[in-house]
Design a protein around this motif. Structure first.
Motif, PDB file in Angstrom:
ATOM      1  N   PRO A  21       0.724  -1.317   0.143  1.00 63.36           N
ATOM      2  CA  PRO A  21      -0.072  -0.050  -0.165  1.00 63.36           C
ATOM      3  C   PRO A  21       0.925   1.223   0.108  1.00 63.36           C
ATOM      4  O   PRO A  21       1.982   1.282   0.575  1.00 63.36           O
ATOM      5  CB  PRO A  21      -0.775  -0.155   1.390  1.00 63.36           C
ATOM      6  CG  PRO A  21      -0.718  -1.499   1.677  1.00 63.36           C
ATOM      7  CD  PRO A  21       0.681  -1.995   1.224  1.00 63.36           C
ATOM      8  N   GLY A  22       0.365   2.247  -0.647  1.00 62.30           N
ATOM      9  CA  GLY A  22       1.207   3.724  -0.738  1.00 62.30           C
ATOM     10  C   GLY A  22       2.202   3.666  -1.681  1.00 62.30           C
ATOM     11  O   GLY A  22       2.841   4.583  -1.768  1.00 62.30           O
ATOM     12  N   ARG A  23       2.400   2.540  -2.351  1.00 63.78           N
ATOM     13  CA  ARG A  23       3.414   2.588  -3.369  1.00 63.78           C
ATOM     14  C   ARG A  23       2.738   2.757  -4.931  1.00 63.78           C
ATOM     15  O   ARG A  23       1.634   2.328  -5.105  1.00 63.78           O
ATOM     16  CB  ARG A  23       4.425   1.271  -3.419  1.00 63.78           C
ATOM     17  CG  ARG A  23       4.738   1.016  -2.126  1.00 63.78           C
ATOM     18  CD  ARG A  23       5.968   1.712  -1.749  1.00 63.78           C
ATOM     19  NE  ARG A  23       7.180   1.647  -2.487  1.00 63.78           N
ATOM     20  CZ  ARG A  23       8.414   2.389  -2.074  1.00 63.78           C
ATOM     21  NH1 ARG A  23       8.347   3.084  -0.850  1.00 63.78           N
ATOM     22  NH2 ARG A  23       9.307   2.392  -3.012  1.00 63.78           N
ATOM     23  N   ALA A  24       3.437   3.161  -5.801  1.00 65.81           N
ATOM     24  CA  ALA A  24       3.171   3.436  -7.206  1.00 65.81           C
ATOM     25  C   ALA A  24       3.849   2.386  -7.985  1.00 65.81           C
ATOM     26  O   ALA A  24       5.261   2.204  -8.083  1.00 65.81           O
ATOM     27  CB  ALA A  24       3.498   4.845  -7.688  1.00 65.81           C
ATOM     28  N   TYR A  25       3.087   1.625  -8.906  1.00 66.54           N
ATOM     29  CA  TYR A  25       3.606   0.543  -9.763  1.00 66.54           C
ATOM     30  C   TYR A  25       3.196   0.509 -11.048  1.00 66.54           C
ATOM     31  O   TYR A  25       2.030   1.271 -11.324  1.00 66.54           O
ATOM     32  CB  TYR A  25       3.154  -0.979  -9.143  1.00 66.54           C
ATOM     33  CG  TYR A  25       3.510  -1.255  -7.650  1.00 66.54           C
ATOM     34  CD1 TYR A  25       4.760  -1.874  -7.616  1.00 66.54           C
ATOM     35  CD2 TYR A  25       2.805  -0.982  -6.767  1.00 66.54           C
ATOM     36  CE1 TYR A  25       4.986  -2.081  -6.157  1.00 66.54           C
ATOM     37  CE2 TYR A  25       3.089  -1.340  -5.412  1.00 66.54           C
ATOM     38  CZ  TYR A  25       4.446  -1.903  -5.164  1.00 66.54           C
ATOM     39  OH  TYR A  25       4.990  -2.323  -3.880  1.00 66.54           O
TER      40      TYR A  25
END
Length: 87
Positions: A21-25
């Motif tokens: 969560p909270g990461r950009a992929y």
């Protein structure tokens, strides 16, 4: 496959992780890493435009080889597409 089921690229150290969560992929499309997610958290627009040279043993050059993934010019905010393999 949902984003929660996808595997995140972590190199070829045998360690597989799921998205956090909270990461950009971005999804990796085509080539030896097809279907994996790549973490671009904190990347600038310029960094995204260049793409990423990712280590993989599944490419044309085997262990230690790299695969170049980058966004298409038509969709710079979209997935990273496989471009080529390099030693």
């Amino acid at each position: 496959m949902s984003t929660l089921d996808a595997r995140v690229y972590c190199g070829d150290d045998g360690h597989w992780a799921g998205p956090l969560p909270g990461r950009a992929y971005v999804p990796l499309l085509g080539g030896p890493l097809d279907g994996q997610l790549f973490d671009i958290t904190g990347w600038s627009r310029d960094e995204r435009a260049v793409g990423a040279l990712l280590i993989t043993d599944r490419g044309l050059f085997g262990p230690g080889g790299r695969a170049l993934y980058k966004p298409s010019e038509a969709d710079p905010d979209g997935p990273f597409h496989w471009d080529s393999d390099t030693p």
